[in-house]
Design a protein around this motif. Structure first.
Motif, mmCIF file in Angstrom:
data_model
loop_
_atom_site.group_PDB
_atom_site.id
_atom_site.type_symbol
_atom_site.label_atom_id
_atom_site.label_comp_id
_atom_site.label_asym_id
_atom_site.label_seq_id
_atom_site.Cartn_x
_atom_site.Cartn_y
_atom_site.Cartn_z
ATOM 1 N N GLY A 3 0.799 -1.221 0.000
ATOM 2 C CA GLY A 3 0.000 0.000 0.000
ATOM 3 C C GLY A 3 0.826 1.261 0.000
ATOM 4 N N ALA A 4 2.125 1.160 -0.212
ATOM 5 C CA ALA A 4 2.986 2.339 -0.219
ATOM 6 C C ALA A 4 2.733 3.169 -1.463
ATOM 7 N N VAL A 5 2.772 4.479 -1.307
ATOM 8 C CA VAL A 5 2.551 5.390 -2.427
ATOM 9 C C VAL A 5 3.766 5.402 -3.356
ATOM 10 N N LEU A 6 4.940 5.376 -2.780
ATOM 11 C CA LEU A 6 6.170 5.455 -3.557
ATOM 12 C C LEU A 6 6.729 4.067 -3.823
ATOM 13 N N SER A 7 7.317 3.895 -5.004
ATOM 14 C CA SER A 7 8.017 2.638 -5.305
ATOM 15 C C SER A 7 9.385 2.649 -4.634
ATOM 16 N N ALA A 8 10.026 1.475 -4.590
ATOM 17 C CA ALA A 8 11.350 1.383 -3.974
ATOM 18 C C ALA A 8 12.354 2.268 -4.705
ATOM 19 N N GLY A 9 12.286 2.293 -6.034
ATOM 20 C CA GLY A 9 13.217 3.097 -6.820
ATOM 21 C C GLY A 9 13.044 4.587 -6.561
ATOM 22 N N THR A 10 11.783 5.031 -6.514
ATOM 23 C CA THR A 10 11.506 6.452 -6.269
ATOM 24 C C THR A 10 11.947 6.858 -4.866
ATOM 25 N N ALA A 11 11.631 6.002 -3.890
ATOM 26 C CA ALA A 11 12.019 6.308 -2.512
ATOM 27 C C ALA A 11 13.538 6.375 -2.377
ATOM 28 N N ALA A 12 14.244 5.428 -3.005
ATOM 29 C CA ALA A 12 15.710 5.426 -2.943
ATOM 30 C C ALA A 12 16.276 6.683 -3.592
ATOM 31 N N LEU A 300 14.158 2.951 7.041
ATOM 32 C CA LEU A 300 13.358 3.349 5.881
ATOM 33 C C LEU A 300 13.772 2.572 4.633
ATOM 34 N N LEU A 301 15.066 2.293 4.485
ATOM 35 C CA LEU A 301 15.518 1.454 3.377
ATOM 36 C C LEU A 301 14.880 0.067 3.457
ATOM 37 N N ALA A 302 14.833 -0.485 4.679
ATOM 38 C CA ALA A 302 14.241 -1.813 4.856
ATOM 39 C C ALA A 302 12.740 -1.787 4.613
ATOM 40 N N TYR A 303 12.082 -0.684 4.976
ATOM 41 C CA TYR A 303 10.632 -0.568 4.793
ATOM 42 C C TYR A 303 10.259 -0.689 3.316
ATOM 43 N N TYR A 304 11.070 -0.099 2.443
ATOM 44 C CA TYR A 304 10.799 -0.164 0.998
ATOM 45 C C TYR A 304 11.517 -1.337 0.316
ATOM 46 N N GLU A 305 12.201 -2.162 1.114
ATOM 47 C CA GLU A 305 12.948 -3.314 0.580
ATOM 48 C C GLU A 305 13.956 -2.878 -0.494
ATOM 49 N N ILE A 306 14.558 -1.734 -0.253
ATOM 50 C CA ILE A 306 15.520 -1.184 -1.211
ATOM 51 C C ILE A 306 16.772 -2.066 -1.332
ATOM 52 N N PRO A 307 17.292 -2.638 -0.225
ATOM 53 C CA PRO A 307 18.461 -3.519 -0.376
ATOM 54 C C PRO A 307 18.214 -4.678 -1.336
ATOM 55 N N LYS A 308 17.018 -5.260 -1.276
ATOM 56 C CA LYS A 308 16.691 -6.377 -2.163
ATOM 57 C C LYS A 308 16.722 -5.929 -3.618
ATOM 58 N N VAL A 309 16.205 -4.736 -3.877
ATOM 59 C CA VAL A 309 16.195 -4.205 -5.250
ATOM 60 C C VAL A 309 17.625 -3.936 -5.728
ATOM 61 N N LEU A 310 18.449 -3.336 -4.855
ATOM 62 C CA LEU A 310 19.814 -2.988 -5.243
ATOM 63 C C LEU A 310 20.674 -4.222 -5.512
ATOM 64 N N LEU A 311 20.430 -5.300 -4.760
ATOM 65 C CA LEU A 311 21.275 -6.485 -4.866
ATOM 66 C C LEU A 311 20.783 -7.513 -5.872
ATOM 67 N N ALA A 312 19.584 -7.314 -6.386
ATOM 68 C CA ALA A 312 19.020 -8.302 -7.314
ATOM 69 C C ALA A 312 19.925 -8.510 -8.520
ATOM 70 N N GLY A 313 20.449 -7.430 -9.071
ATOM 71 C CA GLY A 313 21.311 -7.543 -10.238
ATOM 72 C C GLY A 313 22.672 -8.114 -9.900
ATOM 73 N N VAL A 314 23.196 -7.757 -8.719
ATOM 74 C CA VAL A 314 24.530 -8.224 -8.328
ATOM 75 C C VAL A 314 24.528 -9.737 -8.126
#
Length: 439
Positions: A3-12, A300-314
């Protein structure tokens, strides 16, 4: 983050954009981290600015972090109480006859100091006042004097008891006892390559040396230094044998350093004690404020699961343990140039931890790769706090000391590569003394 308004990419993009924008305006790092969280918390309906305050204070609710101000106080009591003078006398008796004697003493004293204080900035401040002017009088180049003083000061974050090890263990749930043991061999190797670098400089530039100390002089220097040298054994031994926790060991270190300064060496009065308390309070407030706002940023990074997004490609690259180790070192080396080590551990360490698990890297090896890499950031611009302190004492521009500083960092980089390629460098002692510390 359902239900977050912002996507992980936008929040990051918003968080890191605000953070680096404020840093460019020379806003202190701790404030940058906190202010970077505010726009997201105002936009997101499920969040509010009160969470920033809540997460900041949650970070302070940590028994382990109490060790930070106590180790800083130990370092200040050492300087004021004459303990450093005794250790310097011992260092001179041990290595004063080596080529570049005063610079060799500088490295060895930093090694001794690191085993008691755990703070590189405290080491850099005290060593700069003692050595830079003395080396200038003996004909050493200012750039060399500044470089070796700053670079040797980083031993304090690698050799136990290191404040960074305590923060890493508390934040990422790694055994602090294992980290203390893991730092011994890398610390010895880095001190060794620094002494070898001084030797090479001294031969090329003709730096002076001292007469070799007699066995009697060495024995006297060792005798008066034994009480001070006992401190790291009390701290580390007590932690390893389960006599007390890391925080309790820091308290013991304060009591021991205070007793030496007041009762044994008798060089500290109540005014000196008050100055040590005030200085330690100021340094601890700065360090722990960074811990609080960095923890909110990390939440806040964990709330948007930003680490998962950043590491997916690596993770898709299939690098293997050595490749992942090199990638981690590169990330921390770059981060350390712009960010203080404590918030870097909380934010970057938390992001990279899942990657090390998938690559099969031991948590202790991961910690030592990160800590040694972040040590470089203490002497590399634009952050370079230890180098900045040394340049300030010497009255010279940081740019004028960079050439010698980077030359001295090259052998240290070789030690970092050895830690990545050969894990036994950091895992040997923990596995030998207490295998249960390793996962």
């Amino acid at each position: 983050m359902s239900g977050a308004v912002l996507s992980a990419g936008t929040a990051a993009a918003m968080m890191f954009g605000v953070f680096f924008g404020l840093m460019a305006l020379r806003v202190p790092v701790a404030f940058c981290l906190g202010l970077a969280c505010l726009p997201i918390m105002l936009i997101e309906p499920h969040l509010s600015p009160s969470i920033l305050v809540q997460e900041t204070f949650n970070a302070y609710n940590s028994f382990i972090l109490l060790a930070v101000p106590f180790f800083l106080l130990t370092a200040n009591l050492m300087n004021i109480g004459g303990i450093t003078d005794r250790l310097m006398r011992l260092a001179r008796a041990m290595v004063g006859h080596f080529p570049g004697g005063l610079a060799q003493i500088n490295v060895v004293l930093s090694f001794f100091f690191a085993g008691i204080s755990g703070s590189s900035t405290a080491d850099a401040a005290s060593q700069s006042k003692v050595f830079i002017e003395a080396q200038r009088k003996e004909g050493y180049d200012d750039s060399f004097s500044v470089a070796i003083t700053a670079v040797s000061a980083v031993l304090a974050v690698i050799i136990p008891p290191s404040i960074l090890m305590i923060v890493w263990g508390g934040v990422l749930s790694v055994s602090i006892g294992a980290l203390f043991l893991a730092g011994v061999v890398p610390g010895l190797l880095i001190a060794g390559v620094q002494m070898a670098t001084v030797h090479a400089y001294a031969k090329l530039r003709g730096y002076p040396t001292y007469p070799r100390a007699t066995l009697r002089e060495l024995g006297k220097a060792l005798f008066v230094s034994v009480p001070a040298l006992t401190t790291p054994f009390i701290i580390i031994g007590g932690k390893l044998f389960g006599w007390f926790t890391a925080t309790e060991s820091a308290c013991i270190a304060v009591l021991y350093a205070g007793a030496l300064s007041l009762l044994v060496y008798r060089e500290m009065d109540m005014k000196g004690l008050w100055e040590a308390l005030l200085d330690s309070g100021r340094l601890a407030a700065v360090a722990l404020f960074c811990v609080g706002t960095a923890s909110a940023f990390g939440w806040l990074l964990a709330y948007y699961e930003i680490p998962k997004v950043l590491l997916a490609g690596v993770e898709a690259w299939g690098l293997g343990p050595v490749g992942v180790g090199l990638f981690i070192a590169a990330v921390f080396l770059i981060t350390g140039c712009f960010l203080d080590a404590i918030p870097a551990i909380i934010i970057v360490g938390s992001i990279l931890q899942p990657l090390t698990v998938s690559a099969g890297i031991d948590p202790v090896q991961f910690a030592m790769i990160g800590i040694v890499s972040l040590a470089f950031g203490l002497v590399t611009p634009p952050y370079g706090l230890c180098l900045m302190i040394a340049c300030s004492v010497a009255g010279m521009r940081m740019a004028d000391a960079l050439k010698d500083t980077f030359i001295m960092l090259m052998p240290m980089l070789a030690v970092l590569l050895l830690i990545i390629v050969w894990p036994a460098v950091v895992l040997f002692l923990p596995s030998l003394v207490s295998p249960e510390f390793l996962n």
